[in-house]
Design a protein around this motif. Structure first.
Motif, PDB file in Angstrom:
ATOM      1  N   LEU A  34      -6.981  -1.701  -4.368  1.00  0.00           N
ATOM      2  CA  LEU A  34      -5.933  -2.636  -3.959  1.00  0.00           C
ATOM      3  C   LEU A  34      -4.607  -2.295  -4.649  1.00  0.00           C
ATOM      4  O   LEU A  34      -3.547  -2.309  -4.024  1.00  0.00           O
ATOM      5  CB  LEU A  34      -6.350  -4.072  -4.276  1.00  0.00           C
ATOM      6  N   LYS A  35      -4.663  -1.973  -5.935  1.00  0.00           N
ATOM      7  CA  LYS A  35      -3.451  -1.589  -6.677  1.00  0.00           C
ATOM      8  C   LYS A  35      -2.816  -0.341  -6.058  1.00  0.00           C
ATOM      9  O   LYS A  35      -1.593  -0.277  -5.878  1.00  0.00           O
ATOM     10  CB  LYS A  35      -3.784  -1.341  -8.150  1.00  0.00           C
ATOM     11  N   ASP A  44       6.836   2.659  -0.008  1.00  0.00           N
ATOM     12  CA  ASP A  44       7.160   3.024   1.375  1.00  0.00           C
ATOM     13  C   ASP A  44       7.971   1.945   2.090  1.00  0.00           C
ATOM     14  O   ASP A  44       8.394   2.144   3.234  1.00  0.00           O
ATOM     15  CB  ASP A  44       5.878   3.281   2.177  1.00  0.00           C
ATOM     16  N   GLY A  45       8.163   0.792   1.438  1.00  0.00           N
ATOM     17  CA  GLY A  45       8.845  -0.320   2.103  1.00  0.00           C
ATOM     18  C   GLY A  45       8.022  -0.914   3.227  1.00  0.00           C
ATOM     19  O   GLY A  45       8.564  -1.479   4.184  1.00  0.00           O
ATOM     20  N   ASP A  46       6.708  -0.816   3.105  1.00  0.00           N
ATOM     21  CA  ASP A  46       5.778  -1.269   4.143  1.00  0.00           C
ATOM     22  C   ASP A  46       5.413  -2.738   3.894  1.00  0.00           C
ATOM     23  O   ASP A  46       4.385  -3.053   3.290  1.00  0.00           O
ATOM     24  CB  ASP A  46       4.530  -0.383   4.125  1.00  0.00           C
ATOM     25  N   VAL A  47       6.266  -3.642   4.358  1.00  0.00           N
ATOM     26  CA  VAL A  47       6.067  -5.071   4.100  1.00  0.00           C
ATOM     27  C   VAL A  47       4.830  -5.604   4.818  1.00  0.00           C
ATOM     28  O   VAL A  47       4.157  -6.508   4.325  1.00  0.00           O
ATOM     29  CB  VAL A  47       7.323  -5.877   4.498  1.00  0.00           C
ATOM     30  N   ASP A  48       4.493  -5.035   5.971  1.00  0.00           N
ATOM     31  CA  ASP A  48       3.306  -5.479   6.713  1.00  0.00           C
ATOM     32  C   ASP A  48       2.043  -5.320   5.862  1.00  0.00           C
ATOM     33  O   ASP A  48       1.194  -6.216   5.817  1.00  0.00           O
ATOM     34  CB  ASP A  48       3.146  -4.698   8.015  1.00  0.00           C
ATOM     35  N   THR A  49       1.915  -4.178   5.194  1.00  0.00           N
ATOM     36  CA  THR A  49       0.745  -3.950   4.342  1.00  0.00           C
ATOM     37  C   THR A  49       0.768  -4.870   3.127  1.00  0.00           C
ATOM     38  O   THR A  49      -0.271  -5.377   2.701  1.00  0.00           O
ATOM     39  CB  THR A  49       0.683  -2.472   3.894  1.00  0.00           C
ATOM     40  N   ILE A  50       1.955  -5.109   2.581  1.00  0.00           N
ATOM     41  CA  ILE A  50       2.061  -6.005   1.422  1.00  0.00           C
ATOM     42  C   ILE A  50       1.558  -7.399   1.789  1.00  0.00           C
ATOM     43  O   ILE A  50       0.705  -7.956   1.108  1.00  0.00           O
ATOM     44  CB  ILE A  50       3.513  -6.052   0.900  1.00  0.00           C
ATOM     45  N   ALA A  52      -0.316  -8.299   4.180  1.00  0.00           N
ATOM     46  CA  ALA A  52      -1.714  -8.295   4.626  1.00  0.00           C
ATOM     47  C   ALA A  52      -2.683  -8.370   3.457  1.00  0.00           C
ATOM     48  O   ALA A  52      -3.864  -8.673   3.644  1.00  0.00           O
ATOM     49  CB  ALA A  52      -2.000  -7.045   5.454  1.00  0.00           C
ATOM     50  N   ASN A  53      -2.189  -8.112   2.239  1.00  0.00           N
ATOM     51  CA  ASN A  53      -3.065  -8.079   1.070  1.00  0.00           C
ATOM     52  C   ASN A  53      -2.755  -9.187   0.063  1.00  0.00           C
ATOM     53  O   ASN A  53      -3.104  -9.083  -1.108  1.00  0.00           O
ATOM     54  CB  ASN A  53      -2.977  -6.711   0.394  1.00  0.00           C
ATOM     55  N   VAL A  54      -2.088 -10.232   0.536  1.00  0.00           N
ATOM     56  CA  VAL A  54      -1.842 -11.409  -0.300  1.00  0.00           C
ATOM     57  C   VAL A  54      -2.370 -12.639   0.429  1.00  0.00           C
ATOM     58  O   VAL A  54      -2.556 -12.630   1.647  1.00  0.00           O
ATOM     59  CB  VAL A  54      -0.329 -11.575  -0.621  1.00  0.00           C
ATOM     60  N   THR A  55      -2.606 -13.705  -0.324  1.00  0.00           N
ATOM     61  CA  THR A  55      -3.086 -14.943   0.284  1.00  0.00           C
ATOM     62  C   THR A  55      -1.956 -15.613   1.056  1.00  0.00           C
ATOM     63  O   THR A  55      -0.776 -15.378   0.770  1.00  0.00           O
ATOM     64  CB  THR A  55      -3.611 -15.916  -0.788  1.00  0.00           C
ATOM     65  N   PRO A  56      -2.276 -16.458   2.018  1.00  0.00           N
ATOM     66  CA  PRO A  56      -1.209 -17.142   2.786  1.00  0.00           C
ATOM     67  C   PRO A  56      -0.281 -17.978   1.921  1.00  0.00           C
ATOM     68  O   PRO A  56       0.892 -18.142   2.245  1.00  0.00           O
ATOM     69  CB  PRO A  56      -1.994 -18.021   3.760  1.00  0.00           C
ATOM     70  N   ASP A  57      -0.792 -18.485   0.779  1.00  0.00           N
ATOM     71  CA  ASP A  57       0.035 -19.320  -0.097  1.00  0.00           C
ATOM     72  C   ASP A  57       0.419 -18.595  -1.389  1.00  0.00           C
ATOM     73  O   ASP A  57       0.615 -19.208  -2.428  1.00  0.00           O
ATOM     74  CB  ASP A  57      -0.679 -20.637  -0.413  1.00  0.00           C
ATOM     75  N   GLN A 141     -11.609 -13.457  -0.911  1.00  0.00           N
ATOM     76  CA  GLN A 141     -11.783 -14.288   0.270  1.00  0.00           C
ATOM     77  C   GLN A 141     -12.585 -13.477   1.283  1.00  0.00           C
ATOM     78  O   GLN A 141     -12.113 -12.430   1.754  1.00  0.00           O
ATOM     79  CB  GLN A 141     -10.433 -14.722   0.840  1.00  0.00           C
ATOM     80  N   GLY A 142     -13.789 -13.950   1.589  1.00  0.00           N
ATOM     81  CA  GLY A 142     -14.702 -13.162   2.403  1.00  0.00           C
ATOM     82  C   GLY A 142     -15.134 -11.945   1.619  1.00  0.00           C
ATOM     83  O   GLY A 142     -15.600 -12.054   0.488  1.00  0.00           O
ATOM     84  N   ASP A 143     -14.924 -10.768   2.171  1.00  0.00           N
ATOM     85  CA  ASP A 143     -15.297  -9.535   1.467  1.00  0.00           C
ATOM     86  C   ASP A 143     -14.086  -8.783   0.938  1.00  0.00           C
ATOM     87  O   ASP A 143     -14.178  -7.627   0.566  1.00  0.00           O
ATOM     88  CB  ASP A 143     -16.120  -8.632   2.393  1.00  0.00           C
ATOM     89  N   ARG A 144     -12.912  -9.462   0.901  1.00  0.00           N
ATOM     90  CA  ARG A 144     -11.680  -8.796   0.480  1.00  0.00           C
ATOM     91  C   ARG A 144     -11.061  -9.478  -0.733  1.00  0.00           C
ATOM     92  O   ARG A 144     -11.064 -10.700  -0.840  1.00  0.00           O
ATOM     93  CB  ARG A 144     -10.652  -8.801   1.618  1.00  0.00           C
ATOM     94  N   TRP A 145     -10.495  -8.655  -1.627  1.00  0.00           N
ATOM     95  CA  TRP A 145      -9.701  -9.170  -2.741  1.00  0.00           C
ATOM     96  C   TRP A 145      -8.243  -9.237  -2.300  1.00  0.00           C
ATOM     97  O   TRP A 145      -7.709  -8.288  -1.723  1.00  0.00           O
ATOM     98  CB  TRP A 145      -9.839  -8.269  -3.961  1.00  0.00           C
ATOM     99  N   LEU A 146      -7.613 -10.381  -2.568  1.00  0.00           N
ATOM    100  CA  LEU A 146      -6.212 -10.591  -2.218  1.00  0.00           C
ATOM    101  C   LEU A 146      -5.445 -11.068  -3.445  1.00  0.00           C
ATOM    102  O   LEU A 146      -6.019 -11.648  -4.367  1.00  0.00           O
ATOM    103  CB  LEU A 146      -6.094 -11.639  -1.102  1.00  0.00           C
ATOM    104  N   ILE A 147      -4.143 -10.845  -3.441  1.00  0.00           N
ATOM    105  CA  ILE A 147      -3.286 -11.305  -4.544  1.00  0.00           C
ATOM    106  C   ILE A 147      -2.807 -12.714  -4.234  1.00  0.00           C
ATOM    107  O   ILE A 147      -2.211 -12.963  -3.186  1.00  0.00           O
ATOM    108  CB  ILE A 147      -2.092 -10.351  -4.739  1.00  0.00           C
ATOM    109  N   ALA A 148      -3.086 -13.640  -5.158  1.00  0.00           N
ATOM    110  CA  ALA A 148      -2.687 -15.044  -4.979  1.00  0.00           C
ATOM    111  C   ALA A 148      -1.417 -15.371  -5.763  1.00  0.00           C
ATOM    112  O   ALA A 148      -0.697 -16.311  -5.425  1.00  0.00           O
ATOM    113  CB  ALA A 148      -3.818 -15.972  -5.408  1.00  0.00           C
ATOM    114  N   ASN A 149      -1.164 -14.621  -6.810  1.00  0.00           N
ATOM    115  CA  ASN A 149       0.024 -14.864  -7.639  1.00  0.00           C
ATOM    116  C   ASN A 149       0.444 -13.543  -8.269  1.00  0.00           C
ATOM    117  O   ASN A 149      -0.407 -12.779  -8.736  1.00  0.00           O
ATOM    118  CB  ASN A 149      -0.269 -15.886  -8.724  1.00  0.00           C
TER     119      ASN A 149
END
Length: 197
Positions: A34-35, A44-50, A52-57, A141-149
């Motif tokens: 994930l890191k 890369d300035g790829d905001v879509d990928t950023i 996609a790997n964080v929580t909604p909140d 969340q599910g089978d994925r690690w996401l950044i919450a903070n």
């Protein structure tokens, strides 16, 4: 053939031994991945990928003390800083290093922290490097690690922007002193001529 296979066997044995010694090896491997993904996306300035790997909140505290809450605010922040009219940052290149293994709390929460080396190029042509500090909370969340903070900062007493300001003020002060001396000399010459005339 033995000379070829022996180093390979020793490497595999050492790797397997390391994996066996590291607690929760599979979890830490997923977090390392994930890191890597997030570092590449940022560079890369790829905001879509950023996003996609964080929580909604997600709560993201930036180096300039902005606070973004949620994926839409993260998109808006990157647009403001790097894309929109009057944006400040032309390019950023960052490498993140963790100080230690992620501290795990149960099976679905972790806290990581470390340092970063950041190279910034601004739209005004200036370039500088910053040594940053970061910490983040990760949730599964599910089978994925996401950044919450994610919290990002630098040393307020020792950073390149502060040094640039100090150098500018010193240069401005020097110019002011020299200009004052020249004006004083010219004024003195003018007064002396008046008296002798």
């Amino acid at each position: 053939m033995r000379k070829f296979f022996l180093p390979v066997f020793l490497f595999l044995a050492a790797t397997a031994g390391f994996a066996a010694e590291e607690p929760n090896h599979e979890v830490h491997q997923a977090l390392r991945q994930l890191k890597t993904v997030m570092s590449k996306a940022l560079n890369d300035g790829d905001v879509d990928t950023i996003v996609a790997n964080v929580t909604p909140d997600i709560v993201f505290t930036t180096m300039n003390s902005d606070v973004c809450r949620g994926r839409d605010q993260i998109r808006a922040y990157f647009d403001k800083m790097m894309r929109g009219p009057g944006h400040i940052v032309k390019k950023v290149n960052t490498s993140f290093d963790a100080d230690a293994l992620t501290i795990l709390y149960g099976d679905d929460t972790g806290v990581a922290y470390g340092s970063s080396k950041d190279h910034y190029e601004l739209t005004d042509g200036s370039k500088f490097d910053i040594n940053g500090r970061w910490s983040c909370t990760l949730v599964k969340q599910g089978d994925r690690w996401l950044i919450a903070n994610f919290h990002y900062s630098t040393n307020v007493f020792n950073n390149p922007i502060d040094r640039q300001i100090k150098h500018f003020l010193m240069a401005a002060g020097f110019v002011a002193v020299v200009a004052s001396l020249i004006i004083g000399l010219l004024l003195g010459m003018f007064i002396r001529r008046k008296r002798t005339a």
